[in-house]
Design a protein around this motif. Structure first.
Motif, PDB file in Angstrom:
ATOM      1  N   ILE A 401      45.123  -5.044 -26.978  1.00 47.16           N
ATOM      2  CA  ILE A 401      46.446  -5.145 -27.599  1.00 47.16           C
ATOM      3  C   ILE A 401      46.300  -5.622 -29.042  1.00 47.16           C
ATOM      4  N   VAL A 402      47.076  -5.031 -29.935  1.00 47.35           N
ATOM      5  CA  VAL A 402      47.098  -5.482 -31.329  1.00 47.35           C
ATOM      6  C   VAL A 402      48.551  -5.637 -31.772  1.00 47.35           C
ATOM      7  N   SER A 403      48.747  -6.309 -32.902  1.00 46.49           N
ATOM      8  CA  SER A 403      50.078  -6.397 -33.503  1.00 46.49           C
ATOM      9  C   SER A 403      49.925  -6.763 -34.968  1.00 46.49           C
ATOM     10  N   TRP A 404      50.923  -6.436 -35.757  1.00 46.07           N
ATOM     11  CA  TRP A 404      50.928  -6.786 -37.171  1.00 46.07           C
ATOM     12  C   TRP A 404      51.262  -8.257 -37.393  1.00 46.07           C
ATOM     13  N   ASP A 405      52.339  -8.713 -36.816  1.00 51.06           N
ATOM     14  CA  ASP A 405      52.923 -10.010 -37.160  1.00 51.06           C
ATOM     15  C   ASP A 405      52.868 -10.928 -35.930  1.00 51.06           C
ATOM     16  N   GLU A 406      52.046 -11.896 -35.876  1.00 55.30           N
ATOM     17  CA  GLU A 406      51.015 -12.509 -36.645  1.00 55.30           C
ATOM     18  C   GLU A 406      49.622 -12.032 -36.249  1.00 55.30           C
ATOM     19  N   GLY A 407      49.554 -10.975 -35.468  1.00 58.02           N
ATOM     20  CA  GLY A 407      48.260 -10.456 -35.073  1.00 58.02           C
ATOM     21  C   GLY A 407      47.486  -9.858 -36.225  1.00 58.02           C
ATOM     22  N   GLY A 408      48.155  -9.641 -37.352  1.00 56.26           N
ATOM     23  CA  GLY A 408      47.486  -9.167 -38.555  1.00 56.26           C
ATOM     24  C   GLY A 408      47.537 -10.205 -39.655  1.00 56.26           C
ATOM     25  N   SER A 409      47.638 -11.462 -39.269  1.00 58.14           N
ATOM     26  CA  SER A 409      47.797 -12.558 -40.230  1.00 58.14           C
ATOM     27  C   SER A 409      46.520 -12.834 -41.002  1.00 58.14           C
ATOM     28  N   PHE A 410      46.637 -12.927 -42.318  1.00 58.27           N
ATOM     29  CA  PHE A 410      45.478 -13.283 -43.138  1.00 58.27           C
ATOM     30  C   PHE A 410      45.058 -14.726 -42.876  1.00 58.27           C
ATOM     31  N   ILE A 411      46.047 -15.597 -42.635  1.00 58.65           N
ATOM     32  CA  ILE A 411      45.733 -16.997 -42.333  1.00 58.65           C
ATOM     33  C   ILE A 411      44.992 -17.079 -41.003  1.00 58.65           C
ATOM     34  N   GLY A 412      45.500 -16.380 -39.993  1.00 54.60           N
ATOM     35  CA  GLY A 412      44.840 -16.369 -38.694  1.00 54.60           C
ATOM     36  C   GLY A 412      43.435 -15.811 -38.783  1.00 54.60           C
ATOM     37  N   TYR A 413      43.265 -14.755 -39.559  1.00 57.12           N
ATOM     38  CA  TYR A 413      41.951 -14.138 -39.735  1.00 57.12           C
ATOM     39  C   TYR A 413      40.963 -15.127 -40.354  1.00 57.12           C
ATOM     40  N   ALA A 414      41.439 -15.876 -41.369  1.00 58.75           N
ATOM     41  CA  ALA A 414      40.568 -16.856 -42.034  1.00 58.75           C
ATOM     42  C   ALA A 414      40.134 -17.944 -41.052  1.00 58.75           C
ATOM     43  N   PHE A 415      41.059 -18.431 -40.223  1.00 64.25           N
ATOM     44  CA  PHE A 415      40.703 -19.462 -39.241  1.00 64.25           C
ATOM     45  C   PHE A 415      39.741 -18.926 -38.192  1.00 64.25           C
ATOM     46  N   VAL A 416      39.965 -17.696 -37.742  1.00 67.23           N
ATOM     47  CA  VAL A 416      39.062 -17.089 -36.759  1.00 67.23           C
ATOM     48  C   VAL A 416      37.653 -16.996 -37.318  1.00 67.23           C
ATOM     49  N   LYS A 417      37.523 -16.534 -38.550  1.00 65.77           N
ATOM     50  CA  LYS A 417      36.205 -16.435 -39.192  1.00 65.77           C
ATOM     51  C   LYS A 417      35.552 -17.808 -39.310  1.00 65.77           C
ATOM     52  N   LEU A 418      36.359 -18.832 -39.650  1.00 70.64           N
ATOM     53  CA  LEU A 418      35.833 -20.188 -39.788  1.00 70.64           C
ATOM     54  C   LEU A 418      35.283 -20.702 -38.459  1.00 70.64           C
ATOM     55  N   PHE A 419      36.043 -20.542 -37.392  1.00 70.73           N
ATOM     56  CA  PHE A 419      35.607 -21.065 -36.090  1.00 70.73           C
ATOM     57  C   PHE A 419      34.415 -20.281 -35.544  1.00 70.73           C
ATOM     58  N   LYS A 420      34.341 -19.005 -35.855  1.00 74.80           N
ATOM     59  CA  LYS A 420      33.160 -18.234 -35.454  1.00 74.80           C
ATOM     60  C   LYS A 420      31.938 -18.695 -36.236  1.00 74.80           C
ATOM     61  N   LEU A 421      32.139 -18.967 -37.511  1.00 73.14           N
ATOM     62  CA  LEU A 421      31.039 -19.460 -38.365  1.00 73.14           C
ATOM     63  C   LEU A 421      30.512 -20.796 -37.856  1.00 73.14           C
ATOM     64  N   LEU A 422      31.421 -21.625 -37.335  1.00 75.10           N
ATOM     65  CA  LEU A 422      31.041 -22.934 -36.803  1.00 75.10           C
ATOM     66  C   LEU A 422      30.461 -22.851 -35.399  1.00 75.10           C
ATOM     67  N   GLY A 423      30.437 -21.638 -34.844  1.00 76.64           N
ATOM     68  CA  GLY A 423      29.870 -21.441 -33.511  1.00 76.64           C
ATOM     69  C   GLY A 423      30.757 -21.954 -32.397  1.00 76.64           C
ATOM     70  N   LEU A 424      32.080 -21.984 -32.604  1.00 76.94           N
ATOM     71  CA  LEU A 424      33.006 -22.540 -31.623  1.00 76.94           C
ATOM     72  C   LEU A 424      33.729 -21.470 -30.816  1.00 76.94           C
ATOM     73  N   SER A 425      33.388 -20.207 -31.012  1.00 75.42           N
ATOM     74  CA  SER A 425      34.039 -19.121 -30.293  1.00 75.42           C
ATOM     75  C   SER A 425      33.450 -18.978 -28.894  1.00 75.42           C
ATOM     76  N   VAL A 426      34.337 -18.720 -27.925  1.00 74.24           N
ATOM     77  CA  VAL A 426      33.875 -18.465 -26.551  1.00 74.24           C
ATOM     78  C   VAL A 426      34.096 -16.989 -26.185  1.00 74.24           C
ATOM     79  N   LEU A 427      34.647 -16.209 -27.093  1.00 75.14           N
ATOM     80  CA  LEU A 427      34.874 -14.793 -26.832  1.00 75.14           C
ATOM     81  C   LEU A 427      33.690 -13.950 -27.273  1.00 75.14           C
TER      82      LEU A 427
END
Length: 427
Positions: A401-427
């Protein structure tokens, strides 16, 4: 705590037209506007928002049918499904375990910021805190941690607060609505994006001087420049592109014409409803705080009144479909998410001064980037929907499933990248 949580969820679950009407009426009373003005303000807000929602639903339903027909005619079959608000949105956000704590902390932060003069706006639009809370939900889905999700939700809400302050002067000037602000990122993020794109457009000869606002178009083309006629013509063209028969082509034209004609009238009711509230707030601040300015936060529906909003929307629907077809990295057809596009455009037109050509250029770029982000966030949006009990049958069948609002959020994308960089992702 559970009782408080249930009460808050119930209040927030009220239809936006009801919730905002109640809030505006209460505000008017609290700031000394009197029962008459409070009742008038509440009714005008509720009626205006109800009218906008009705027209929006009718128009978006028509545009979604056209988008489906266009994608079928073009033979587009992509791997992800656009869930729109159904994949999370304002309903799913409040199922996030950290939603109520994040909301309560944000309201306290707002009061502290007002006292410290770090903001000039009361966050009265509580309903749209869901935009920030949904980002927290995405981080919860990514990391499995309610704490991380709650912290991110609060940080996002603070960002929203500052973006609301930043965009308020431009929104106020363009729409003629003093002492209002909009915090929903569906308006403020596209607005900030457009601010920078317009810096480039204003350096391009001829393009920068092109007059394409509603008044200029009408002056140049006469009857064919009237927004009602433009809506009819655009609707007919879209109906032809979708392969409709004559009856449905003409009906599409009527729907678009009615939408562009009635939208400004409904927005005008909301603007009228603001006057008693802002007058009361200004009077109160003049009396008790030496005339300090204080804005009132409202729903982004406030920004939909200019004719260029829906004119741009109609033009951008086929552009979005074709973009999905030809762009590597976009794996879905934006159909359900079209309901959120007018709110994006509402934040953009104050920065393009209602210029339809400039608006279409800025929004095309924004849609391109948001669609790429939405595709990348698809697995996380899907997990968030599963955690909140949304679209469970589709997800169980293996659909992403995808969506534009907030599934296409630039803020959300930045946080996701940050947590993946920190190795905190479980997905």
């Amino acid at each position: 705590m559970q009782i408080l949580s249930n009460v808050v969820r119930y209040i927030i679950s009220l239809p936006p037209a009801v919730f905002i009407g109640i809030v505006m009426g209460v505000l008017c009373l609290v700031f000394g506007g009197g029962i008459k003005n409070a009742l008038r303000s509440a009714c005008l807000f509720s009626v205006g928002m109800t009218g906008i929602n009705l027209i929006m639903s009718y128009c978006v339903g028509e545009m979604q049918s056209i988008a489906t027909a266009l994608s079928t005619r073009l033979g587009i079959e992509l791997s992800m499904i656009d869930g729109g608000y159904g994949s999370g949105g304002s309903g799913g956000s409040w199922m996030f375990p950290g939603a109520i704590p994040a909301l309560c902390i944000m309201l306290v932060i707002n009061i502290v910021f007002i006292l410290l003069k770090w903001t000039d706006t009361m966050w009265t639009d509580v309903h749209n805190t869901w935009h920030g809370i949904y980002i927290g939900l995405l981080i919860y889905a990514l990391t499995g941690s309610v704490l991380y999700g709650t912290i991110v939700a609060i940080i996002t809400l603070v960002i929203m607060l500052k973006l609301g302050d930043l965009t308020a002067p431009t929104f106020q000037e363009f729409n003629g609505t003093p002492n209002i602000a909009v915090y929903a990122t569906s308006a403020t993020i596209p607005a900030i994006f457009t601010f920078f794109v317009m810096k480039v457009i204003n350096k391009i000869p001829r393009l920068k001087d092109l007059k394409a606002d509603a008044e200029s178009i009408q002056d140049r083309f006469g009857i064919f420049g009237e927004i009602m006629v433009i809506g009819m013509l655009l609707g007919i063209i879209l109906g032809i592109l979708a392969g409709y028969n004559f009856k449905n082509i003409m009906m599409t034209g009527v729907v678009m014409s009615a939408t562009m004609t009635l939208f400004p009238k409904m927005a005008a009711l909301i603007c009228e409803g603001i006057v008693p509230v802002t007058t009361s707030v200004i009077g109160f601040m003049n009396k008790h705080f030496s005339g300090r300015k204080l804005n009132v936060a409202v729903d982004p529906a406030m920004l939909l009144g200019d004719p260029s909003v829906m004119a741009s929307f109609v033009i951008l629907v086929p552009i979005s479909i074709v973009m999905a077809m030809v762009t590597p990295g976009i794996a879905f057809i934006p159909i359900a998410s079209l309901a959120g596009m007018p709110y994006w455009i509402g934040g953009v037109v104050p920065y393009t001064k209602g210029n339809v050509v400039h608006t279409v250029i800025c929004m095309s770029l924004y849609i391109f980037l948001a669609s790429l982000v939405a595709t990348q966030l698809g697995p996380i949006v899907t997990e968030a929907a599963r955690l909140t009990g949304r679209m469970t049958e589709a997800i169980a069948s293996g659909i992403t499933i995808v969506s534009w609002d907030e599934g296409g959020s630039f803020i959300g994308y930045a946080f996701v990248k940050l947590f993946k960089l920190l190795g905190l992702s479980v997905l």
